[in-house]
Scaffold this motif. Structure first.
Motif, PDB file in Angstrom:
ATOM      1  N   HIS A 290       0.838  -1.203   0.000  1.00 55.79           N
ATOM      2  CA  HIS A 290       0.000   0.000   0.000  1.00 55.79           C
ATOM      3  C   HIS A 290       0.871   1.251   0.000  1.00 55.79           C
ATOM      4  CE1 HIS A 290      -2.804   3.142   1.189  1.00 55.79           C
ATOM      5  NE2 HIS A 290      -1.974   3.414   2.187  1.00 55.79           N
ATOM      6  N   GLU A 291       1.887   1.260   0.839  1.00 56.74           N
ATOM      7  CA  GLU A 291       2.771   2.422   0.910  1.00 56.74           C
ATOM      8  C   GLU A 291       3.493   2.630  -0.418  1.00 56.74           C
ATOM      9  OE1 GLU A 291       5.281   1.815   4.281  1.00 56.74           O
ATOM     10  OE2 GLU A 291       3.671   2.179   5.739  1.00 56.74           O
ATOM     11  N   GLN A 292       3.893   1.526  -1.063  1.00 54.70           N
ATOM     12  CA  GLN A 292       4.540   1.631  -2.370  1.00 54.70           C
ATOM     13  C   GLN A 292       3.565   2.167  -3.410  1.00 54.70           C
ATOM     14  OE1 GLN A 292       7.978   0.808  -3.233  1.00 54.70           O
ATOM     15  NE2 GLN A 292       7.210   2.149  -4.831  1.00 54.70           N
ATOM     16  N   ALA A 293       2.314   1.691  -3.377  1.00 60.50           N
ATOM     17  CA  ALA A 293       1.293   2.146  -4.318  1.00 60.50           C
ATOM     18  C   ALA A 293       1.004   3.630  -4.137  1.00 60.50           C
ATOM     19  CB  ALA A 293       0.011   1.334  -4.126  1.00 60.50           C
ATOM     20  N   HIS A 294       0.970   4.075  -2.883  1.00 67.30           N
ATOM     21  CA  HIS A 294       0.736   5.495  -2.603  1.00 67.30           C
ATOM     22  C   HIS A 294       1.930   6.328  -3.079  1.00 67.30           C
ATOM     23  CE1 HIS A 294      -0.380   8.885   0.401  1.00 67.30           C
ATOM     24  NE2 HIS A 294      -1.024   9.021  -0.740  1.00 67.30           N
ATOM     25  N   LYS A 295       3.122   5.816  -2.857  1.00 72.09           N
ATOM     26  CA  LYS A 295       4.334   6.482  -3.318  1.00 72.09           C
ATOM     27  C   LYS A 295       4.338   6.585  -4.842  1.00 72.09           C
ATOM     28  CE  LYS A 295       9.398   6.111  -3.000  1.00 72.09           C
ATOM     29  NZ  LYS A 295      10.511   5.280  -2.466  1.00 72.09           N
ATOM     30  N   ASN A 296       3.890   5.535  -5.513  1.00 71.33           N
ATOM     31  CA  ASN A 296       3.815   5.544  -6.974  1.00 71.33           C
ATOM     32  C   ASN A 296       2.855   6.624  -7.460  1.00 71.33           C
ATOM     33  OD1 ASN A 296       5.624   3.432  -7.183  1.00 71.33           O
ATOM     34  ND2 ASN A 296       4.046   1.861  -7.398  1.00 71.33           N
ATOM     35  N   PHE A 297       1.736   6.788  -6.737  1.00 70.48           N
ATOM     36  CA  PHE A 297       0.774   7.827  -7.110  1.00 70.48           C
ATOM     37  C   PHE A 297       1.387   9.214  -6.952  1.00 70.48           C
ATOM     38  CE2 PHE A 297      -2.218  11.071  -5.683  1.00 70.48           C
ATOM     39  CZ  PHE A 297      -3.063  11.139  -6.784  1.00 70.48           C
ATOM     40  N   ILE A 298       2.030   9.458  -5.818  1.00 71.89           N
ATOM     41  CA  ILE A 298       2.631  10.768  -5.566  1.00 71.89           C
ATOM     42  C   ILE A 298       3.683  11.084  -6.625  1.00 71.89           C
ATOM     43  CG2 ILE A 298       4.073  12.070  -3.961  1.00 71.89           C
ATOM     44  CD1 ILE A 298       2.637  10.560  -1.678  1.00 71.89           C
ATOM     45  N   SER A 299       4.505  10.093  -6.953  1.00 70.07           N
ATOM     46  CA  SER A 299       5.559  10.300  -7.960  1.00 70.07           C
ATOM     47  C   SER A 299       4.962  10.555  -9.335  1.00 70.07           C
ATOM     48  CB  SER A 299       6.483   9.084  -8.011  1.00 70.07           C
ATOM     49  OG  SER A 299       7.125   8.875  -6.778  1.00 70.07           O
ATOM     50  N   THR A 300       3.933   9.773  -9.691  1.00 71.10           N
ATOM     51  CA  THR A 300       3.273   9.951 -10.984  1.00 71.10           C
ATOM     52  C   THR A 300       2.610  11.314 -11.073  1.00 71.10           C
ATOM     53  OG1 THR A 300       2.875   7.572 -11.216  1.00 71.10           O
ATOM     54  CG2 THR A 300       1.489   9.029 -12.527  1.00 71.10           C
ATOM     55  N   ASP A 301       1.905  11.689 -10.011  1.00 66.60           N
ATOM     56  CA  ASP A 301       1.213  12.980  -9.982  1.00 66.60           C
ATOM     57  C   ASP A 301       2.206  14.134 -10.088  1.00 66.60           C
ATOM     58  OD1 ASP A 301      -1.358  14.422  -9.577  1.00 66.60           O
ATOM     59  OD2 ASP A 301      -0.375  15.150  -7.764  1.00 66.60           O
ATOM     60  N   GLY A 302       3.319  14.036  -9.368  1.00 68.01           N
ATOM     61  CA  GLY A 302       4.333  15.088  -9.427  1.00 68.01           C
ATOM     62  C   GLY A 302       4.970  15.190 -10.796  1.00 68.01           C
ATOM     63  N   LEU A 303       5.249  14.048 -11.409  1.00 67.48           N
ATOM     64  CA  LEU A 303       5.841  14.037 -12.743  1.00 67.48           C
ATOM     65  C   LEU A 303       4.883  14.645 -13.768  1.00 67.48           C
ATOM     66  CD1 LEU A 303       8.107  13.265 -14.652  1.00 67.48           C
ATOM     67  CD2 LEU A 303       7.207  10.933 -14.712  1.00 67.48           C
ATOM     68  N   THR A 304       3.595  14.304 -13.641  1.00 70.30           N
ATOM     69  CA  THR A 304       2.589  14.851 -14.555  1.00 70.30           C
ATOM     70  C   THR A 304       2.534  16.370 -14.457  1.00 70.30           C
ATOM     71  OG1 THR A 304       1.270  12.843 -14.328  1.00 70.30           O
ATOM     72  CG2 THR A 304       0.163  14.759 -15.219  1.00 70.30           C
TER      73      THR A 304
END
Length: 200
Positions: A32-46
């Motif tokens: 879950h923490e990895q999935a949330h981290k992936n979202f934050i990274s994706t959102d920031g990159l976007t």
């Protein structure tokens, strides 16, 4: 006048019929923490791409996201959903990392994607620290992280947040229950549970 298939606004890619992820179930806290981290990274990159603030930091973000195959497990907080871009498989049955990655790149930001024109990736990443892992992914020599093997045994459903009307009679609870179960058959039952909590 011929209608264009898609248009570009700055570096943002806008196209109808964008790829949609599958909904997945995650119960492991670390995942879950990895999935949330992936979202934050994706959102920031976007957001960086949308702002046209191309820099070496964007390349570093791409490199990390590719190395951890972020597109396979993303938690979207506003939907309380875990999603995965995992629809494509090779003839041997293994995940097709290249095709799934490109789905993630093209997909809408609201679905956990980058919403970016994949044809611009070469120009964006060439000569950066992300180039090697990106080319390995595109050439099929990407090393499988084995982080998301649990996907092989999961049942998947598409994101479906469109409101639907169910005609029911409150004085016939059995008929109501049958219609609700038929409506939610084969889908994530979280919405049904929430609906029942709100009305019981």
């Amino acid at each position: 006048m011929v209608k264009k298939k898609f248009k570009r606004e700055g570096f943002v890619y806008i196209e109808p019929n964008l790829p949609e992820p599958n909904i997945i179930e995650v119960t492991d806290r670390d995942l879950h923490e990895q999935a949330h981290k992936n979202f934050i990274s994706t959102d920031g990159l976007t957001k960086d791409i949308r702002m046209q603030t191309f820099s070496m930091s964007i390349a570093a973000q791409f490199k990390r996201l590719i190395e951890r195959e972020a597109w396979y497990c993303i938690y979207i907080p506003n939907l309380s959903k875990y999603v995965s871009f995992n629809k494509h498989k090779s003839p041997s049955g293994e995940l097709d990392h290249r095709a799934n990655f490109l789905d993630w790149v093209r997909a809408a930001q609201d679905d956990g994607g980058l919403h970016f024109d994949p044809t611009k990736l070469d120009a964006l990443l060439k000569g950066t620290e992300a180039w090697k892992v990106y080319r390995q992914l595109m050439d099929g020599s990407h090393q499988d992280s084995n982080s998301y093997k649990f996907l092989d045994s999961q049942y998947f459903s598409k994101i479906d947040d469109k409101p639907k009307t169910i005609n029911i009679k409150i004085d016939e609870p059995e008929e109501t229950a049958i219609k609700l179960l038929e409506h939610y058959k084969g889908k994530n039952l979280e919405k049904l549970i929430q609906l029942l909590k709100e009305n019981l």
